[in-house]
Design an enzyme around this catalytic site. Structure first.
Site, PDB file in Angstrom:
ATOM      1  N   SER A 221     -31.089  20.727  36.195  1.00 51.35           N
ATOM      2  CA  SER A 221     -31.381  19.150  36.430  1.00 51.35           C
ATOM      3  C   SER A 221     -30.392  18.840  37.769  1.00 51.35           C
ATOM      4  O   SER A 221     -30.514  19.644  38.842  1.00 51.35           O
ATOM      5  CB  SER A 221     -30.875  18.415  35.410  1.00 51.35           C
ATOM      6  OG  SER A 221     -31.204  17.139  35.697  1.00 51.35           O
ATOM      7  N   ASP A 364     -41.822  17.327  31.631  1.00 50.86           N
ATOM      8  CA  ASP A 364     -40.526  16.850  32.046  1.00 50.86           C
ATOM      9  C   ASP A 364     -40.809  15.300  32.572  1.00 50.86           C
ATOM     10  O   ASP A 364     -41.426  15.090  33.490  1.00 50.86           O
ATOM     11  CB  ASP A 364     -39.991  17.703  33.277  1.00 50.86           C
ATOM     12  CG  ASP A 364     -38.518  17.129  33.398  1.00 50.86           C
ATOM     13  OD1 ASP A 364     -38.234  16.166  33.812  1.00 50.86           O
ATOM     14  OD2 ASP A 364     -37.704  18.323  34.077  1.00 50.86           O
ATOM     15  N   HIS A 396     -37.244  17.047  29.325  1.00 51.42           N
ATOM     16  CA  HIS A 396     -36.066  17.554  30.085  1.00 51.42           C
ATOM     17  C   HIS A 396     -34.900  18.015  29.634  1.00 51.42           C
ATOM     18  O   HIS A 396     -34.238  18.554  29.465  1.00 51.42           O
ATOM     19  CB  HIS A 396     -36.054  16.333  31.095  1.00 51.42           C
ATOM     20  CG  HIS A 396     -34.960  16.656  32.154  1.00 51.42           C
ATOM     21  ND1 HIS A 396     -35.259  17.298  33.388  1.00 51.42           N
ATOM     22  CD2 HIS A 396     -33.677  16.268  32.286  1.00 51.42           C
ATOM     23  CE1 HIS A 396     -34.188  17.414  34.371  1.00 51.42           C
ATOM     24  NE2 HIS A 396     -33.158  16.893  33.703  1.00 51.42           N
TER      25      HIS A 396
END
Ligand SMILES: *[C@@H]1O[C@H](CO)[C@@H](O)[C@H](O)[C@H]1NC(C)=O
Ligand SMILES: *[C@@H]1O[C@H](CO)[C@@H](O)[C@H](O)[C@H]1NC(C)=O
Length: 463
Positions: A221, A364, A396
């Protein structure tokens, strides 16, 4: 989100970090610390020298050894100690090309292997310098000293750092957003990551890092944002560096599209922090923000924008664009759109030379998979070496766990000198990983297995 009661419980299983097979090692008593460390905004050690221009990129400005205890995963006590921890303030380059300082923290486990260095990129995702990992990692960091702060992101990341330390790797954790926490400023993040490696390679030698150390990056991320920029900029900015690879997951490829995707959802606060962090890097965006933020909403904007990860400062389900006079046109106004294109979109600064391992949940909900698909395509058509795993299961916030084990396995291989099988070519594979398989216990240790498993909501029990 990432927490369950069992997750908290599992923390107690971890006594100390170090290579699991080590014999009797010299035990370093934690150095006595009477006072908790000061947060970066109040600690003069973080001060950038006036003659910063005199330093070369990656050159040491000052260093210190800090206590060899790290923050437990959550405020539950239990000592987590390592052999030693050093911090380096070094010169890097900001998004406008100016000389600035940044910090990295080097963690050395017991019974370490000084030929292996992991550059671990924490997704601290904050525009507040006091949320930086160099502070949040410290055992005595007072999260309470940041108004309203709860659990800094770094405590969620520690299981991964712990797994690497348990394999004997040296781990360096850069504050890649720089001293001002310019969250989402891609150029700053990339330069600071590369210069943090330069300083650790040089200074690490003095404390035992081997000359021909292998090193690789790992980030998810926000951490993959920094790693992605570092990978693209490496050949032009730090051509002497030879990364064994980079494992990047939950990739943030296009910040415009990420802000739009998460706006109004449970992670909407990331958009506030991202816009503010980027504005700190670009004066014209600061001016634009000052001109366009609605006066009666300014205070709340900055409260959300300066929060630490997961600290309950609000911003969930907020509409970022309702704070601006330009409403949903905001990101397409000349100034924001030019800055985002310049420092928020990957794919325009070069083709990574190091092998890449990319892992991404197809569903995601923070960073659309299409952007990663396109980026990988682009790299591949330019001769990059990429293994790309698209997980058909999860989101995610589950992929960070389910994808981690194979990512770490890939890094372990790179640091052991195993060459990739797909040199100069790309493998893209759809996979379906929904859990942590007990067979990986020898690789990550039983404690981490339980933590990851319980975070996903599994039942505890013998593997
Ligand atoms: C980035 O995302 C924005 C918003 O979805 C889009 O308009 C733009 O074309 C994207 N940039 C690239 C390079 O794909
Ligand atoms: C804002 O500043 C950045 C960096 O100097 C520049 O690239 C961009 O073009 C500027 N935007 C506008 C609209 O002038």
């Amino acid at each position: 989100m990432l927490y369950s009661p069992l997750f908290l419980f599992a923390v107690l299983l971890i006594p100390a970090w170090g290579a699991a097979d080590g014999g009797s090692s010299s035990h370093h008593k934690p150095r006595p610390s009477n006072d908790p460390p000061l947060p970066p905004s109040q600690d003069c050690w973080y001060e950038q020298p006036a003659d910063i221009d005199e330093y070369k990129p990656g050159e040491l400005i000052r260093s210190r050894q800090i206590e060899n205890e790290l923050k437990p995963f959550i405020e539950l006590g239990g000592d987590v100690s390592v052999h030693s921890v050093y911090q380096y303030l070094f010169r890097t380059t900001d998004s406008l090309g100016n000389a600035v300082a940044a910090v990295t923290t080097l963690i050395i486990p017991y019974n370490s292997d000084p030929s292996k260095l992991l550059v671990y990129l924490v997704p601290y995702d904050s525009a507040n310098p006091d949320c930086s990992p160099s502070y949040a990692l410290r055992s005595e960091a007072e999260t309470g000293s940041i108004p309203g702060n709860g659990i800094p992101q770094v405590s969620v990341e520690l299981p991964f750092i712990a797994a690497a330390l348990n394999q004997g790797m040296w781990v360096t954790v850069p504050d890649y957003e720089g001293l001002e926490a310019q969250f989402t400023a891609g150029l700053q993040a990339g330069y600071a990551t590369l210069d943090s490696v330069r300083v650790v390679l040089k200074e690490g030698r003095k404390i035992g890092l081997t000359k021909h150390v292998r090193y690789a990056m790992w980030g998810y991320s926000g951490g993959a944002l920094a790693g992605g920029w570092a990978a693209e900029l490496q050949q032009s900015y730090a051509p002497e560096l030879r990364f064994a690879g980079a494992a990047l997951g939950g990739n943030i490829v296009n910040t415009t599209s990420v802000i739009e995707t998460l706006n109004g959802g449970p992670s909407a606060y990331l958009g506030f922090r991202g816009l503010y962090g980027l504005a700190k890097a670009y004066p014209n965006l600061t001016d634009w923000l000052n001109e366009n933020l609605l006066p009666d909403k300014q205070e709340e904007f900055f409260r959300i924008a300066t929060s630490c990860q997961f600290d309950g400062q609000g911003g969930e389900y907020q509409d970022l664009f309702s704070y601006s006079a330009t409403a949903e046109r905001s990101l397409y106004e000349p100034v924001p759109s030019s800055v985002l294109r310049w420092s928020g979109w990957l794919g325009f600064r070069g083709t990574p030379k190091m092998p890449l391992y990319v892992y991404k949940a197809v569903a995601d909900e923070i960073a659309p998979v299409e952007n990663t698909d396109e980026l990988v395509q682009k790299y591949c058509s330019n001769g990059a070496t990429v293994e790309y795993y698209r997980n058909l299961v999860g989101t995610h916030f589950t992929e960070v766990i389910t994808g981690s084990v194979n990512a770490l396995g890939w890094i372990s291989d790179r640091l052991a000198g195993v060459t990739v099988s797909n040199k100069g070519s790309c493998n893209t594979e759809d996979v379906a990983i929904s859990e942590i398989n007990p067979s990986i216990v020898p690789r990550i240790g039983v404690a981490l297995y339980f933590i990851l498993g319980s975070t996903l909501g599994d039942e505890l029990g013998p593997p």
